[in-house]
Design a protein around this motif. Structure first.
Motif, PDB file in Angstrom:
ATOM      1  N   GLU A 296       0.868  -1.198   0.000  1.00 11.34           N
ATOM      2  CA  GLU A 296       0.000   0.000   0.000  1.00 11.34           C
ATOM      3  C   GLU A 296       0.894   1.234   0.000  1.00 11.34           C
ATOM      4  OE1 GLU A 296      -3.591   0.979  -0.120  1.00 11.34           O
ATOM      5  OE2 GLU A 296      -2.113   2.494  -0.628  1.00 11.34           O
ATOM      6  N   PRO A 297       1.210   1.751  -1.182  1.00 12.31           N
ATOM      7  CA  PRO A 297       2.167   2.862  -1.281  1.00 12.31           C
ATOM      8  C   PRO A 297       1.728   4.122  -0.536  1.00 12.31           C
ATOM      9  CG  PRO A 297       1.730   1.874  -3.431  1.00 12.31           C
ATOM     10  CD  PRO A 297       0.763   1.265  -2.481  1.00 12.31           C
ATOM     11  N   LEU A 298       0.475   4.242  -0.166  1.00 12.16           N
ATOM     12  CA  LEU A 298       0.030   5.458   0.510  1.00 12.16           C
ATOM     13  C   LEU A 298       0.363   5.479   2.000  1.00 12.16           C
ATOM     14  CD1 LEU A 298      -3.407   6.011  -1.249  1.00 12.16           C
ATOM     15  CD2 LEU A 298      -1.359   7.421  -1.454  1.00 12.16           C
ATOM     16  N   LEU A 299       0.960   4.389   2.515  1.00 16.44           N
ATOM     17  CA  LEU A 299       1.298   4.379   3.947  1.00 16.44           C
ATOM     18  C   LEU A 299       2.562   5.170   4.231  1.00 16.44           C
ATOM     19  CD1 LEU A 299       0.555   0.658   4.944  1.00 16.44           C
ATOM     20  CD2 LEU A 299      -0.798   2.691   5.500  1.00 16.44           C
ATOM     21  N   ARG A 300       2.581   5.839   5.350  1.00 17.22           N
ATOM     22  CA  ARG A 300       3.750   6.645   5.757  1.00 17.22           C
ATOM     23  C   ARG A 300       4.854   5.750   6.311  1.00 17.22           C
ATOM     24  NH1 ARG A 300       2.743  12.214   6.870  1.00 17.22           N
ATOM     25  NH2 ARG A 300       4.566  12.076   8.221  1.00 17.22           N
ATOM     26  N   ASP A 301       6.065   6.326   6.424  1.00 18.17           N
ATOM     27  CA  ASP A 301       7.218   5.556   6.903  1.00 18.17           C
ATOM     28  C   ASP A 301       7.070   5.116   8.355  1.00 18.17           C
ATOM     29  OD1 ASP A 301       8.257   5.881   4.457  1.00 18.17           O
ATOM     30  OD2 ASP A 301       9.684   7.473   4.997  1.00 18.17           O
ATOM     31  N   GLU A 302       6.254   5.851   9.128  1.00 20.32           N
ATOM     32  CA  GLU A 302       6.069   5.468  10.544  1.00 20.32           C
ATOM     33  C   GLU A 302       5.389   4.122  10.696  1.00 20.32           C
ATOM     34  OE1 GLU A 302       5.446   8.496   9.218  1.00 20.32           O
ATOM     35  OE2 GLU A 302       4.811   9.881  10.798  1.00 20.32           O
ATOM     36  N   VAL A 303       4.690   3.667   9.666  1.00 24.03           N
ATOM     37  CA  VAL A 303       4.011   2.368   9.771  1.00 24.03           C
ATOM     38  C   VAL A 303       5.082   1.288   9.675  1.00 24.03           C
ATOM     39  CG1 VAL A 303       2.314   0.823   8.714  1.00 24.03           C
ATOM     40  CG2 VAL A 303       1.879   3.293   8.812  1.00 24.03           C
ATOM     41  N   ARG A 304       5.186   0.469  10.735  1.00 23.41           N
ATOM     42  CA  ARG A 304       6.321  -0.458  10.832  1.00 23.41           C
ATOM     43  C   ARG A 304       6.029  -1.816  10.212  1.00 23.41           C
ATOM     44  NH1 ARG A 304      10.312   0.616  14.463  1.00 23.41           N
ATOM     45  NH2 ARG A 304      10.490  -1.613  14.923  1.00 23.41           N
TER      46      ARG A 304
ATOM     47  N   PRO B  43     -12.980  10.363  -2.290  1.00 25.83           N
ATOM     48  CA  PRO B  43     -12.067   9.215  -2.336  1.00 25.83           C
ATOM     49  C   PRO B  43     -10.609   9.629  -2.118  1.00 25.83           C
ATOM     50  CG  PRO B  43     -13.441   9.311  -4.314  1.00 25.83           C
ATOM     51  CD  PRO B  43     -13.722  10.553  -3.530  1.00 25.83           C
ATOM     52  N   TYR B  44      -9.802   8.695  -1.605  1.00 25.53           N
ATOM     53  CA  TYR B  44      -8.409   9.011  -1.296  1.00 25.53           C
ATOM     54  C   TYR B  44      -7.441   8.101  -2.071  1.00 25.53           C
ATOM     55  CZ  TYR B  44      -4.158   8.988   1.614  1.00 25.53           C
ATOM     56  OH  TYR B  44      -2.878   9.016   2.066  1.00 25.53           O
ATOM     57  N   GLY B  45      -7.928   6.992  -2.579  1.00 28.46           N
ATOM     58  CA  GLY B  45      -7.067   6.154  -3.428  1.00 28.46           C
ATOM     59  C   GLY B  45      -6.485   4.929  -2.762  1.00 28.46           C
ATOM     60  N   LEU B  46      -6.916   4.610  -1.556  1.00 33.17           N
ATOM     61  CA  LEU B  46      -6.405   3.389  -0.907  1.00 33.17           C
ATOM     62  C   LEU B  46      -6.825   2.159  -1.704  1.00 33.17           C
ATOM     63  CD1 LEU B  46      -7.152   3.725   2.918  1.00 33.17           C
ATOM     64  CD2 LEU B  46      -4.910   3.573   1.845  1.00 33.17           C
ATOM     65  N   LYS B  47      -5.972   1.113  -1.630  1.00 38.63           N
ATOM     66  CA  LYS B  47      -6.279  -0.097  -2.397  1.00 38.63           C
ATOM     67  C   LYS B  47      -7.438  -0.896  -1.806  1.00 38.63           C
ATOM     68  CE  LYS B  47      -1.921  -1.602  -4.392  1.00 38.63           C
ATOM     69  NZ  LYS B  47      -0.793  -2.505  -4.103  1.00 38.63           N
ATOM     70  N   GLY B  48      -7.547  -0.854  -0.483  1.00 36.85           N
ATOM     71  CA  GLY B  48      -8.593  -1.666   0.141  1.00 36.85           C
ATOM     72  C   GLY B  48      -8.850  -1.208   1.566  1.00 36.85           C
ATOM     73  N   ALA B  49      -9.735  -1.925   2.259  1.00 35.39           N
ATOM     74  CA  ALA B  49     -10.062  -1.592   3.647  1.00 35.39           C
ATOM     75  C   ALA B  49      -8.790  -1.645   4.485  1.00 35.39           C
ATOM     76  CB  ALA B  49     -11.088  -2.578   4.191  1.00 35.39           C
TER      77      ALA B  49
ATOM     78  N   TYR C 161      -0.548   7.726   9.600  1.00 38.25           N
ATOM     79  CA  TYR C 161      -0.547   6.476   8.821  1.00 38.25           C
ATOM     80  C   TYR C 161      -0.502   6.722   7.308  1.00 38.25           C
ATOM     81  CZ  TYR C 161      -2.081   3.843  12.957  1.00 38.25           C
ATOM     82  OH  TYR C 161      -2.170   3.255  14.192  1.00 38.25           O
ATOM     83  N   LEU C 162      -1.195   7.788   6.862  1.00 39.32           N
ATOM     84  CA  LEU C 162      -1.392   7.954   5.419  1.00 39.32           C
ATOM     85  C   LEU C 162      -0.673   9.205   4.908  1.00 39.32           C
ATOM     86  CD1 LEU C 162      -5.236   7.133   5.192  1.00 39.32           C
ATOM     87  CD2 LEU C 162      -3.287   5.588   4.939  1.00 39.32           C
ATOM     88  N   ARG C 163       0.023   9.049   3.795  1.00 37.50           N
ATOM     89  CA  ARG C 163       0.763  10.171   3.197  1.00 37.50           C
ATOM     90  C   ARG C 163      -0.198  11.276   2.754  1.00 37.50           C
ATOM     91  NH1 ARG C 163       5.860   8.484   2.307  1.00 37.50           N
ATOM     92  NH2 ARG C 163       6.058   6.233   2.034  1.00 37.50           N
ATOM     93  N   ASP C 164       0.252  12.491   2.933  1.00 35.72           N
ATOM     94  CA  ASP C 164      -0.478  13.667   2.430  1.00 35.72           C
ATOM     95  C   ASP C 164      -1.927  13.727   2.927  1.00 35.72           C
ATOM     96  OD1 ASP C 164       1.808  14.159   0.926  1.00 35.72           O
ATOM     97  OD2 ASP C 164       1.086  12.888  -0.708  1.00 35.72           O
ATOM     98  N   TRP C 165      -2.150  13.162   4.096  1.00 34.41           N
ATOM     99  CA  TRP C 165      -3.524  13.199   4.609  1.00 34.41           C
ATOM    100  C   TRP C 165      -3.868  14.599   5.092  1.00 34.41           C
ATOM    101  CZ3 TRP C 165      -7.805  10.493   4.434  1.00 34.41           C
ATOM    102  CH2 TRP C 165      -8.846  10.811   5.318  1.00 34.41           C
ATOM    103  N   GLU C 166      -4.946  15.120   4.600  1.00 33.21           N
ATOM    104  CA  GLU C 166      -5.411  16.415   5.095  1.00 33.21           C
ATOM    105  C   GLU C 166      -6.787  16.211   5.706  1.00 33.21           C
ATOM    106  OE1 GLU C 166      -5.288  19.508   2.197  1.00 33.21           O
ATOM    107  OE2 GLU C 166      -3.218  19.042   1.666  1.00 33.21           O
ATOM    108  N   PRO C 167      -6.877  16.313   7.039  1.00 27.03           N
ATOM    109  CA  PRO C 167      -8.191  16.103   7.644  1.00 27.03           C
ATOM    110  C   PRO C 167      -9.179  17.122   7.088  1.00 27.03           C
ATOM    111  CG  PRO C 167      -6.495  16.371   9.342  1.00 27.03           C
ATOM    112  CD  PRO C 167      -5.852  16.700   8.018  1.00 27.03           C
ATOM    113  N   PRO C 168     -10.359  16.671   6.693  1.00 29.54           N
ATOM    114  CA  PRO C 168     -11.339  17.644   6.191  1.00 29.54           C
ATOM    115  C   PRO C 168     -11.751  18.598   7.306  1.00 29.54           C
ATOM    116  CG  PRO C 168     -12.315  15.449   6.388  1.00 29.54           C
ATOM    117  CD  PRO C 168     -10.868  15.305   6.735  1.00 29.54           C
ATOM    118  N   ALA C 169     -12.140  19.797   6.936  1.00 28.23           N
ATOM    119  CA  ALA C 169     -12.624  20.737   7.948  1.00 28.23           C
ATOM    120  C   ALA C 169     -13.893  20.158   8.580  1.00 28.23           C
ATOM    121  CB  ALA C 169     -12.945  22.070   7.294  1.00 28.23           C
ATOM    122  N   PRO C 170     -14.023  20.260   9.915  1.00 29.73           N
ATOM    123  CA  PRO C 170     -15.216  19.687  10.565  1.00 29.73           C
ATOM    124  C   PRO C 170     -16.518  20.120   9.901  1.00 29.73           C
ATOM    125  CG  PRO C 170     -13.646  20.378  12.223  1.00 29.73           C
ATOM    126  CD  PRO C 170     -13.084  20.810  10.895  1.00 29.73           C
ATOM    127  N   ALA C 171     -16.562  21.367   9.414  1.00 29.86           N
ATOM    128  CA  ALA C 171     -17.812  21.847   8.818  1.00 29.86           C
ATOM    129  C   ALA C 171     -18.124  21.141   7.498  1.00 29.86           C
ATOM    130  CB  ALA C 171     -17.722  23.349   8.586  1.00 29.86           C
TER     131      ALA C 171
END
Ligand SMILES: Cc1cc2nc3c(=O)[nH]c(=O)nc-3n(C[C@H](O)[C@H](O)[C@H](O)COP(=O)(O)OP(=O)(O)OC[C@H]3O[C@@H](n4cnc5c(N)ncnc54)[C@H](O)[C@@H]3O)c2cc1C
Length: 414
Positions: free
Chosen positions: A174-182, A277-283, A330-340
């Motif tokens: 899953e290329p979208l995972l960050r380096d912190e994921v061990r 959508p964010y592009g993850l391969k699966g659940a 966990y996920l690269r370039d993750w931008e939390p959506p604004a709560p609103a």
């Protein structure tokens, strides 16, 4: 035979479908519309390999730690009510490796090969998004991964063992995972579905099959004669039948009292939020953060938290914001959506103290049954529950896979 099903959530809908498929007459009664609450907001995972009961080793320590944080994934609202204290004591007792392993094995035995039922539903015209692209558990903490690997013998026995992905192997997967994921565990046979579409389409199919669906009718009375239920009622409306199935999810505890039982099923509230959508391969299970990420064709859903409080679907924004932030590590370039920009929804999981479903005949009544307490795994366990409960209702014979889930394991179920 005419069965009245009380509750049109995942368990009620799938069992009504199974009963009707086997030629039974069915009336399904729901307090509101079918398919709302937990049935709608869940993550949509069909994950036998992840179906560990909630109480387990370390659960009590984690709960104490988390209770001090307003944004934690677990919250227990303290109470001095005897029913609450008994429930928590039961959960404390079940929080050990032996019981958790036995519960996991019981879930897997119940499920058998029932995962294929979701394809069968689709083949029968029940139209919902169903993805066969597995489940990835992503870990920050090696200890969590090794804990789960300790169950590889069990998952292996049921043909659903994981692929171990250490270090960068998890990013190859899953290329979208960050380096912190061990590392990660990938379970290739797990599925996910769109819960809202599943509930709505199942409802429509039941109508086609001639099932009577009565909405906005909270069952508030049970009429008995000679050790049998003859009808249930909602206000002035009465629903007679030959057999009765209580499948009222988180409300099963209070409604069971109308049947002369007192089942210790409490609500464990959770939330989900949707975004583009964010592009993850699966659940993907953000394991250490306890957040489920589900990619649908046209959107992404995040789900999480377990709050033991009252029977309400109120939203706690602090916990919802914690769900939105969880992917940051966990996920690269993750931008939390604004709560609103998001519309969080809540649902209540029906949870028994030992984290296992409560299924079987209700005490002292020869034709009344319960299927509740599916906790975090109501979607996963639904087809197997529907099959086993249909067999029990039709033949009176209990499938041995149901035995670990007997209501009689609780005082209020005897
Ligand atoms: C955030 C979240 C994420 C989840 N993710 C997953 C997942 O990915 N995979 C998984 O397997 N499970 C998941 N679950 C758990 C799953 O949603 C539940 O286990 C499941 O919904 C329970 O099904 P149920 O039919 O017992 O209850 P529900 O689906 O809650 O249905 C109960 C029904 O009973 C009705 N009812 C209540 N009282 C009465 C009454 N008096 N008379 C008539 N009707 C009544 C209600 O209106 C409701 O429709 C999740 C849950 C949550 C909250």
């Amino acid at each position: 035979m005419h069965t009245v099903v009380i509750g049109g959530g995942i368990i009620g809908l799938t069992t009504a479908y199974q009963l009707a498929s086997e030629g039974e007459t069915v009336t399904l009664v729901d307090a509101r519309a079918t398919g709302l609450g937990a049935a709608e907001v869940n993550a949509g995972w069909v994950v036998p390999a992840d179906s560990l009961p909630l109480p387990g080793p370390g659960a009590v320590v984690s709960a104490m730690k988390w209770m001090t944080r307003r944004d934690s994934p677990l919250y227990i609202k303290p109470s001095i009510k005897p029913s609450f204290l008994t429930f928590m004591l039961g959960m404390f007792r079940a929080s050990n490796a032996k019981d958790q392993r036995a519960g996991f094995a019981a879930h897997l035995a119940l499920m058998g090969d029932s995962i294929s039922a979701f394809d069968d539903y689709r083949a029968d015209g029940i139209d919902f998004e169903l993805q066969h692209n597995g489940l990835l558990m992503a870990f920050h903490d090696d200890a969590h991964m090794h804990l789960h690997l300790g169950y590889a013998d069990l998952t292996g026995r049921f043909g659903i063992a994981p692929v171990k992905l250490l270090g960068d192997d998890v990013r190859v997967h899953e290329p979208l995972l960050r380096d912190e994921v061990r590392g990660g565990l990938f379970f290739p046979k797990e599925l996910h579905l769109d819960p809202r579409a599943f509930g709505a389409s199942l409802h429509a199919r039941l109508v086609d099959m001639g099932v009577e669906i009565v909405e906005n009718a909270p069952v508030d009375g049970v009429q008995t004669a000679g050790g049998r239920v003859v009808s249930v009622s909602s206000g002035t409306r009465t629903f007679p039948g030959d057999s009765f199935l209580l499948a009222a999810g988180a409300w099963t505890g209070p409604v069971s009292k109308l049947f002369g039982a007192d089942l210790p099923i409490r609500p464990g509230k959770g939330y989900s939020v949707e975004m583009p959508p964010y592009g993850l391969k699966g659940a993907t299970n953000l394991y250490d953060a306890k957040v489920a990420v589900t990619p649908f064709a046209d959107r992404l859903r995040l789900a999480g938290t377990m709050e033991f409080g009252g029977l309400d679907e109120n939203i706690n924004r602090v916990r919802v914001d914690a769900i939105l932030r969880a992917p940051l590590s966990y996920l690269r370039d993750w931008e939390p959506p604004a709560p609103a920009d998001v519309e969080p929804r809540a649902g209540m999981r029906p949870v028994a103290p030992d984290g296992l479903p409560v299924m079987g005949r209700l005490p002292r009544l020869s034709n009344a049954y319960v299927a509740g307490g599916h906790g975090m795994y109501g979607v996963t366990l639904a087809p197997a529950t529907a099959r086993a409960m249909t067999a029990l209702i039709r033949t009176g014979k209990i499938d041995p896979v149901l035995l670990p889930f007997s209501p009689a394991r609780f005082r209020g179920g005897r």
